[in-house]
Design an enzyme around this catalytic site. Structure first.
Site, short mmCIF file in Angstrom:
data_model
loop_
_atom_site.label_atom_id
_atom_site.label_comp_id
_atom_site.label_asym_id
_atom_site.label_seq_id
_atom_site.Cartn_x
_atom_site.Cartn_y
_atom_site.Cartn_z
N ASP A 37 -3.52 16.11 14.48
CA ASP A 37 -2.74 17.16 15.13
C ASP A 37 -3.41 18.50 14.95
OD1 ASP A 37 -0.50 15.51 15.98
OD2 ASP A 37 0.03 15.40 13.85
N PHE A 95 10.96 15.51 10.28
CA PHE A 95 9.80 14.63 10.44
C PHE A 95 9.98 13.76 11.68
CE2 PHE A 95 8.81 14.35 5.58
CZ PHE A 95 8.25 15.62 5.64
N HIS A 110 3.79 -0.71 3.84
CA HIS A 110 3.08 0.52 3.51
C HIS A 110 4.13 1.60 3.29
CE1 HIS A 110 -0.34 3.35 3.62
NE2 HIS A 110 0.42 4.14 4.36
N SER A 143 0.84 -1.20 0.00
CA SER A 143 0.00 0.00 0.00
C SER A 143 0.87 1.24 0.00
CB SER A 143 -0.96 0.00 1.20
OG SER A 143 -0.25 -0.13 2.43
N GLU A 202 0.93 5.74 0.57
CA GLU A 202 0.28 6.94 1.10
C GLU A 202 0.63 8.14 0.22
OE1 GLU A 202 0.20 8.12 5.46
OE2 GLU A 202 1.44 9.74 4.64
#
Length: 293
Positions: A100, A213, A263, A6, A8
């Site tokens: 967030d 990040f 993912h 998968s 994103e």
């Protein structure tokens, strides 16, 4: 070995970014992933763009979209309406997150405060989605302590609440050491969490950006990795080769420990993720791309 795959993506802000996103989608569609997820900005700031991207995926490709949905800055009624609208257009998979809160300055995050009329936490959102329709529901997992969590055990307890509320899969925050994931998975199984826990893999396109990040989400960046990227700021081709090698080695170590599903956080770029998947034998190799207008 080829397990579930998968990707994103995040919704584009500009016309140029939209063109770049759809080029990446077209390239990665070659691999025939099991699903692709579309993120939801801090404070629900990309709600309309997320919905538009998901709707276009449904209308113009044969990919299976999973839309992110967060608790921040929305009432229960508003989120229930969004969820029903997704179901009505054919979305069957939601990534349910607390989310967030946007901070006072661009790019910053503020303290999270649940709305009195909203879903307080992801587990509450999962329960709400379960009442609306028979969604497949993925949630977040943190192999390293979430910055707002008091302990690793508290993180596990929170994940267990989300699973008990009806989530069917967990996707981890990115990490760079296979042992980090394996320890977390072992502890999760001991805690009675039996759903698939899919490792989230972040190919390193920009080392400085990845460090930012990582600091924001509590992930550790090992010292050895900094050494590999040192001096490569102005050498993008070499940096790509190093990034691909690092990601492939991580995935190979995970496979040695029985991991089959992956993912990928693509950052809306195809080449690096596509190369990594090809080397690993993940996804289809010769299928025609999904049609994109």
């Amino acid at each position: 070995m080829s397990g579930n795959l998968s990707f994103e993506f995040f919704p584009p802000k500009t016309e140029a970014m939209e063109e770049s996103l759809w080029r990446a989608i077209q390239r990665l569609a070659l691999l025939r992933p099991n699903f692709v997820s579309v993120t939801y900005g801090a404070g629900g700031s990309t709600r309309e763009r997320t919905h538009a991207t998901v709707a276009r995926l449904l209308a113009e490709t044969d990919l299976v979209p999973a839309s992110h949905l967060t608790c921040v800055n929305a009432s229960r009624d508003e989120l229930d309406t969004v969820a029903r609208s997704y179901w009505d257009i054919g979305v069957r998979h939601i990534v349910a997150l607390r989310g967030d809160a946007p901070g006072d300055t661009p790019g910053s995050l503020g303290p999270y405060t649940p709305r009195a009329d909203g879903y307080a936490y992801a587990s509450d959102l999962v329960s709400g989605l379960r009442r609306i329709a028979d969604f497949e529901i993925s949630v977040a997992a943190y192999p390293e302590r979430h910055p707002e969590s008091t302990s690793l055990q508290a993180d596990l307890d929170n994940l267990k609440r989300k699973i008990d509320a009806g989530a069917t899969r967990a996707i981890t925050q990115f990490f760079f050491e296979a042992d980090t994931y394996c320890r977390f998975l072992e502890n999760a199984r001991k805690a009675g969490i039996t759903v698939p826990i899919v490792p989230g893999i972040l190919p390193v396109t920009n080392f400085g950006q990845v460090c930012k990040f990582a600091k924001a989400c509590g992930a550790a960046v090992p010292a050895w990795m900094g050494g590999l990227f040192e001096g490569l700021d102005n050498e993008p081709d070499t940096r790509q080769l190093v990034a691909a090698t690092v990601a492939v080695k991580l995935c190979e170590k995970l496979r040695e420990n029985g991991v089959e599903d992956f993912h990928f956080y693509t950052l809306n770029r195809a080449e690096l993720t596509l190369a990594i998947c090809r080397v690993l034998g993940l996804g289809a190799r010769t299928a025609a791309p999904a049609p994109v207008a």
